[in-house]
Design an enzyme around this catalytic site. Sequence first.
Site, PDB file in Angstrom:
ATOM      1  N   LYS A  70       2.809  -3.390  -0.333  1.00  8.02           N
ATOM      2  CA  LYS A  70       3.154  -1.912  -0.534  1.00  8.02           C
ATOM      3  C   LYS A  70       4.021  -1.691   0.816  1.00  8.02           C
ATOM      4  O   LYS A  70       4.870  -0.848   0.671  1.00  8.02           O
ATOM      5  CB  LYS A  70       1.953  -1.156  -0.629  1.00  8.02           C
ATOM      6  N   ASN A 118       4.024   2.296  -3.898  1.00  8.96           N
ATOM      7  CA  ASN A 118       3.187   1.564  -4.916  1.00  8.96           C
ATOM      8  C   ASN A 118       3.811   1.668  -6.304  1.00  8.96           C
ATOM      9  O   ASN A 118       3.258   1.181  -7.359  1.00  8.96           O
ATOM     10  CB  ASN A 118       1.935   2.145  -4.928  1.00  8.96           C
ATOM     11  N   ASP A 130      -0.072   6.735  -4.779  1.00 10.57           N
ATOM     12  CA  ASP A 130      -1.604   6.619  -4.256  1.00 10.57           C
ATOM     13  C   ASP A 130      -2.192   7.667  -3.831  1.00 10.57           C
ATOM     14  O   ASP A 130      -3.186   8.217  -4.101  1.00 10.57           O
ATOM     15  CB  ASP A 130      -1.438   5.442  -3.237  1.00 10.57           C
ATOM     16  N   ALA A 156      -6.097  -0.472   7.029  1.00 13.83           N
ATOM     17  CA  ALA A 156      -4.839   0.440   7.985  1.00 13.83           C
ATOM     18  C   ALA A 156      -3.671  -0.126   6.819  1.00 13.83           C
ATOM     19  O   ALA A 156      -2.635  -0.140   7.611  1.00 13.83           O
ATOM     20  CB  ALA A 156      -4.931   0.053   9.275  1.00 13.83           C
ATOM     21  N   GLY A 206      -1.150  -0.335   3.305  1.00 15.56           N
ATOM     22  CA  GLY A 206      -0.675   0.571   2.615  1.00 15.56           C
ATOM     23  C   GLY A 206      -1.409   1.510   1.900  1.00 15.56           C
ATOM     24  O   GLY A 206      -0.895   2.697   1.808  1.00 15.56           O
TER      25      GLY A 206
END
Length: 293
Positions: free
Chosen positions: A87, A108, A124, A149, A151
């Site tokens: 990502k 994404n 997302d 931590a 994407g």
Amino acid sequence: MTTCAETAIESALDSARRRGKSRLVGIFGKPVGHTLSPSMQNAAFEAAGMAEWHYAAFEVEPSELGEAIAAIKKHRLAGVNITVPHKEAVIQYLDDLDAFARRIGAVNTIAAGADGLLLGYNTDAGGFLKALDAEGFSPDGKKVLVMGAGGAAQAVVAALKSRGASEIAVCDTAADRASRLAAKFGAKVVDSARRAVGAGLIVNASPVGMKEGDPAIMSMDDLSIVSAGAKDAFVYDLVYNRKTELLKSASLMGLRHAGGLGMLLHQGALAFEIWTGRPAPLEAMKKALENKA
């Protein structure tokens, strides 16, 4: 030299075209064997009367990502979804990003324009918020713990900031990555989940729990400490293919909880609308997921 990913794309195109499918979309990631996106999106195309569209999953190694993205242009795919671990890395291969994806730093969804240029989006964040809404939970004014931590975590933190979360703590095994994420969105870093006491929302935005046998991302004791003092604490796990140890702990403790199927549904609906310009047939997509889950 043709890569494995491009060979798979060519094969999927040939197969789709033999069945009268002229518009191909899909998902790039590793692994993708668990993904429910093909079932969901192909049900959407059928419900929308878009018989020429088809969605397929492609396992793409990190070393092949650039070639796989180039294949979108070469073979005139309408677009793709991007999942772990690509990502963030995918951004370097795109022609442009929409403003929200640029702010998050993760993509994404990719759409191929009529001019052949590839534009990156992030659905997302919107999908996560719509999933919380569907559960009747608002992050406004809440303390939040986000584990992970990468994407997905970046999209979650950005979404929570936009909805007025009062404090966001980020916990990840890679401290430098957590620090970069926290600095970008005005969150704080905790070196242990149990330091985020009083969290009204606990989110697993990491891949931990995706595979059978994965350990719990946090112990039941830690979950008890973190949720202590928070009224109606809610646990959300982005993993959707199985009930994770985190969700089992939340259930045993009587905490409200949900897996990532709702987020998958709503981010997928947003991607469908980007690719097709049509409203997503949400009920058909939801039914397809429920039948597969």
